[in-house]
Scaffold this active site. Structure first.
Site, PDB file in Angstrom:
ATOM      1  N   LEU A  18       9.067  57.498  44.142  1.00  0.00           N
ATOM      2  CA  LEU A  18       9.584  57.962  42.861  1.00  0.00           C
ATOM      3  C   LEU A  18       8.827  59.177  42.335  1.00  0.00           C
ATOM      4  O   LEU A  18       9.386  60.001  41.621  1.00  0.00           O
ATOM      5  CB  LEU A  18       9.494  56.825  41.819  1.00  0.00           C
ATOM      6  CG  LEU A  18      10.296  55.552  42.136  1.00  0.00           C
ATOM      7  CD1 LEU A  18       9.975  54.467  41.125  1.00  0.00           C
ATOM      8  CD2 LEU A  18      11.792  55.847  42.135  1.00  0.00           C
ATOM      9  N   GLY A  19       7.555  59.256  42.670  1.00  0.00           N
ATOM     10  CA  GLY A  19       6.750  60.366  42.172  1.00  0.00           C
ATOM     11  C   GLY A  19       5.380  60.372  42.814  1.00  0.00           C
ATOM     12  O   GLY A  19       4.996  59.437  43.521  1.00  0.00           O
ATOM     13  N   GLN A  20       4.636  61.455  42.561  1.00  0.00           N
ATOM     14  CA  GLN A  20       3.317  61.605  43.172  1.00  0.00           C
ATOM     15  C   GLN A  20       2.398  62.341  42.212  1.00  0.00           C
ATOM     16  O   GLN A  20       2.806  63.306  41.555  1.00  0.00           O
ATOM     17  CB  GLN A  20       3.439  62.379  44.487  1.00  0.00           C
ATOM     18  CG  GLN A  20       2.136  62.542  45.241  1.00  0.00           C
ATOM     19  CD  GLN A  20       2.348  63.229  46.593  1.00  0.00           C
ATOM     20  OE1 GLN A  20       3.410  63.784  46.848  1.00  0.00           O
ATOM     21  NE2 GLN A  20       1.358  63.163  47.450  1.00  0.00           N
ATOM     22  N   GLY A  21       1.146  61.855  42.110  1.00  0.00           N
ATOM     23  CA  GLY A  21       0.142  62.514  41.282  1.00  0.00           C
ATOM     24  C   GLY A  21      -1.040  62.949  42.124  1.00  0.00           C
ATOM     25  O   GLY A  21      -0.951  63.027  43.352  1.00  0.00           O
ATOM     26  N   PHE A  23      -3.887  61.455  42.752  1.00  0.00           N
ATOM     27  CA  PHE A  23      -4.481  60.435  43.620  1.00  0.00           C
ATOM     28  C   PHE A  23      -3.593  59.208  43.773  1.00  0.00           C
ATOM     29  O   PHE A  23      -4.018  58.191  44.320  1.00  0.00           O
ATOM     30  CB  PHE A  23      -5.863  60.012  43.076  1.00  0.00           C
ATOM     31  CG  PHE A  23      -5.863  59.714  41.601  1.00  0.00           C
ATOM     32  CD1 PHE A  23      -6.306  60.676  40.702  1.00  0.00           C
ATOM     33  CD2 PHE A  23      -5.420  58.495  41.110  1.00  0.00           C
ATOM     34  CE1 PHE A  23      -6.298  60.414  39.341  1.00  0.00           C
ATOM     35  CE2 PHE A  23      -5.419  58.233  39.749  1.00  0.00           C
ATOM     36  CZ  PHE A  23      -5.865  59.203  38.866  1.00  0.00           C
ATOM     37  N   ALA A  24      -2.368  59.272  43.276  1.00  0.00           N
ATOM     38  CA  ALA A  24      -1.485  58.095  43.338  1.00  0.00           C
ATOM     39  C   ALA A  24      -0.060  58.500  43.695  1.00  0.00           C
ATOM     40  O   ALA A  24       0.376  59.626  43.425  1.00  0.00           O
ATOM     41  CB  ALA A  24      -1.493  57.354  42.006  1.00  0.00           C
ATOM     42  N   LYS A  41       2.669  51.443  41.962  1.00  0.00           N
ATOM     43  CA  LYS A  41       1.770  52.598  41.992  1.00  0.00           C
ATOM     44  C   LYS A  41       0.694  52.342  43.047  1.00  0.00           C
ATOM     45  O   LYS A  41      -0.021  51.340  42.975  1.00  0.00           O
ATOM     46  CB  LYS A  41       1.128  52.823  40.628  1.00  0.00           C
ATOM     47  CG  LYS A  41       0.241  54.072  40.554  1.00  0.00           C
ATOM     48  CD  LYS A  41      -0.505  54.172  39.235  1.00  0.00           C
ATOM     49  CE  LYS A  41       0.383  54.607  38.117  1.00  0.00           C
ATOM     50  NZ  LYS A  41      -0.390  54.917  36.880  1.00  0.00           N
ATOM     51  N   ASP A 144      -1.752  58.480  23.516  1.00  0.00           N
ATOM     52  CA  ASP A 144      -0.999  59.561  24.157  1.00  0.00           C
ATOM     53  C   ASP A 144       0.507  59.298  24.020  1.00  0.00           C
ATOM     54  O   ASP A 144       1.264  59.386  24.998  1.00  0.00           O
ATOM     55  CB  ASP A 144      -1.385  59.683  25.632  1.00  0.00           C
ATOM     56  CG  ASP A 144      -0.923  61.009  26.252  1.00  0.00           C
ATOM     57  OD1 ASP A 144      -0.695  61.974  25.483  1.00  0.00           O
ATOM     58  OD2 ASP A 144      -0.767  61.068  27.482  1.00  0.00           O
TER      59      ASP A 144
END
Length: 562
Positions: A18-21, A23-24, A41, A144
């Site tokens: 679904l997505g990428q950051g 480090f995850a 995650k 946040d």
């Protein structure tokens, strides 16, 4: 292996990312027991290392806060917070299993419609303020709140992404997203987390009502100055009901001590009609059903099951890592062998090309032998000239190889296809050393033939052609390794070819005509000896075969310029 498992209940496909950051990575997965779709995650410990221990502590804090909220939800239902189902840690990864929100985020919705109708905006706000009140009851601050951190699942709005969340009375770490940050972030060393959350959710409510970010600027500094100095005021363009017009300034209040709380907001009559709305009642019903099933499944899973699942997952990861390393090693070995084989083939090709060049030199030397046998009286000096050029080419090739030079297409046209790496290993090859010895032997033999011809011509010129002696000696005294000047050599070959051609026109004996024709074609090939040896003007191998088989017409076909 594309399918991965997390604990005993969850699994996901690597193709469903679904997505990428930093480090995850987040994958769409499912609960194998209930079939529920979840978000998983996957945090890689190897990537966390470069961020230090602080980021690991932050992840553990986020997980701890979400788990505490899950425990509180068992007593007090709150469907408006993105749930955590499981956290599994192995030596390689941290897995966080979260509730999957199938309708994206509030930011996605704002991008599509810019703003929401007033009743819809109030209903969304009603859900989020309940989430905020629930956080306050648990002494948790989100810190946040913004549209991209509000997730939507089946029409239900859920506060998520608790990466900046904390659990204490006062905070001194200044973080968040600038347009939603409260004044105390900039003018105070400490702040109350729940108060800054009220400010942020007030601005979010303003945004979905009116389709604008209230505090905005060209830089973070400009935004911070507006937050500190610009009065929050609703103008005539901000069309809304009186209850909202009264509420928003109490939330977006610069004096934090006067700011309204989440619990006070929920007591307002603004939400009365939504508490009995069929949509809201359905949300509560589904939430109760969820927890009944969740607790039932959880009771069926013992601590021993969890430890076993964790151990099995670590074993799987260990085996996969070993397999990955083994495959990587095999790939490296295969690539190395392919590289070695390619270099072996190219070295073999270089040797073949060098031997082709030697064949070109052989054509030159064989011409001397042919002329000596058939036209010795009229071609004495041609034989000498040709021998000298042949020796020069032999010497030049040997000198380049001795100096471990990289031969180019100027030496032979086929060298253009040879890569740099092959030359790096060429001169270390045992077969090449043998080849150099053969070339050295050929050069020594050719030098002896040259010296014998030189002595013979010196004696002959002195005794019979004394008038030509000075001219001959000017040529013979030149350094043997430098050959004869090109123009002088071409003139000598052209003169000889012309003479032989004139003889061909007056000779009628077929055998002698054949010898003359062969000599003329051969001389034409040798006249441009550098192009001959480089393969640019003559098909060397075929020309040599035609010489040996006495195929004169085929010899002519080997001359590319013909």
């Amino acid at each position: 292996m594309s399918k991965k498992t997390v604990g005993t209940k969850y699994e996901y496909e690597l193709s469903n990312r679904l997505g990428q950051g930093a480090f995850a990575e987040v994958y769409k997965g499912k609960n194998k027991v209930t079939g529920e779709v979840v978000a998983i995650k996957v945090i890689k410990r190897s990537l966390l290392a470069k961020y230090g221990d602080d980021i690991l502590r932050q992840i553990h804090q986020e997980v701890s806060i979400l788990q505490q909220l899950m425990l509180s939800m068992r007593k007090t239902l709150c469907p408006f917070i993105n749930k955590i189902y499981e956290c599994l840690e192995t030596s390689n990864n941290i897995y966080i299993v979260l509730e999957f929100c199938n309708q994206g985020t509030l930011l996605d919705k704002i991008k599509k419609s810019r703003k929401l109708p007033e009743d819809e905006a109030i209903f969304v706000f009603f859900q989020l303020i309940q989430a905020l009140d629930f956080l306050c009851d648990n002494n948790i601050a989100h810190r946040d709140i913004k549209p991209e951190n509000v997730f939507i699942k089946d029409g239900v709005y859920k506060l998520g992404d608790f990466g900046f969340a904390g659990q204490k009375s006062l905070y001194n770490t200044h973080l968040g997203t600038y347009p939603y940050m409260a004044p105390e972030f900039f003018n105070s060393s400490q702040y109350d987390g729940n108060q800054v959350d009220i400010w942020a959710i007030g601005l979010l409510f303003h945004e979905i009502l009116f389709g604008e970010i209230y505090f905005i600027g060209n830089s973070q500094y400009e935004v911070s100055q507006k937050i500190l100095n610009k009065e929050y005021k609703l103008g005539t363009q901000h069309q809304c009901c009186k209850e909202i017009r009264d509420l928003l300034p109490r939330m977006i209040e610069k004096d934090k001590t006067k700011r309204i709380t989440a619990k006070q907001i929920l007591e307002l009559p603004l939400f009365k009609k939504f508490k009995y709305d069929s949509r809201y009642l359905e949300i509560e019903k589904k939430e109760r059903e969820f927890w009944q099933q969740f607790l039932k499944n959880e009771n069926n899973q013992t601590e021993e099951d969890i430890k076993k699942a964790q151990k099995e997952e670590e074993e799987k990861q260990r085996q996969e890592e070993e397999k990955k390393q083994r495959l990587a090693q095999e790939k490296l070995q295969k690539e190395a062998e392919q590289k070695r084989e390619k270099i072996r083939q190219e070295i073999s090709k270089i040797i073949n090309i060098v031997n082709e060049m030697r064949n070109g030199i052989t054509i030159i030397i064989k011409l001397c032998e042919f002329l000596q046998t058939n036209f010795s009286h009229i071609c004495r000096y041609d034989i000498f000239y040709i021998l000298k050029q042949g020796y020069q080419q032999q010497h030049l090739l040997k000198e380049k190889l001795d100096a471990a030079q990289i031969l180019t297409k100027e030496d032979h046209q086929d060298f253009e296809q040879i890569g740099q790496e092959a030359w790096d290993y060429f001169y270390q090859n045992q077969e090449v050393q043998s080849l150099l010895a053969d070339i050295e032997h050929d050069r020594d033999q050719l030098r002896k033939d040259y010296v014998n011809q030189l002595n013979y011509l010196n004696n002959l010129t002195s005794s019979q052609y004394n008038g030509y002696l000075q001219e001959f000696q000017s040529v013979s005294d030149l350094d043997i390794a430098n050959g004869i000047p090109e123009q002088l050599f071409l003139e000598q070959m052209a003169s000889t070819a012309t003479f032989l051609n004139s003889e061909l026109s007056i000779q009628h004996e077929q055998k002698f005509q054949q010898l003359l024709r062969k000599a003329i074609i051969w001389i034409l090939a040798v006249a441009q000896f550098e192009d001959l040896i480089s393969g640019r003007k003559v098909n060397i191998s075929k020309f040599l075969r035609c010489i040996d088989s006495d195929q004169v017409d085929e010899m002519k076909k080997c001359l590319y310029s013909q």
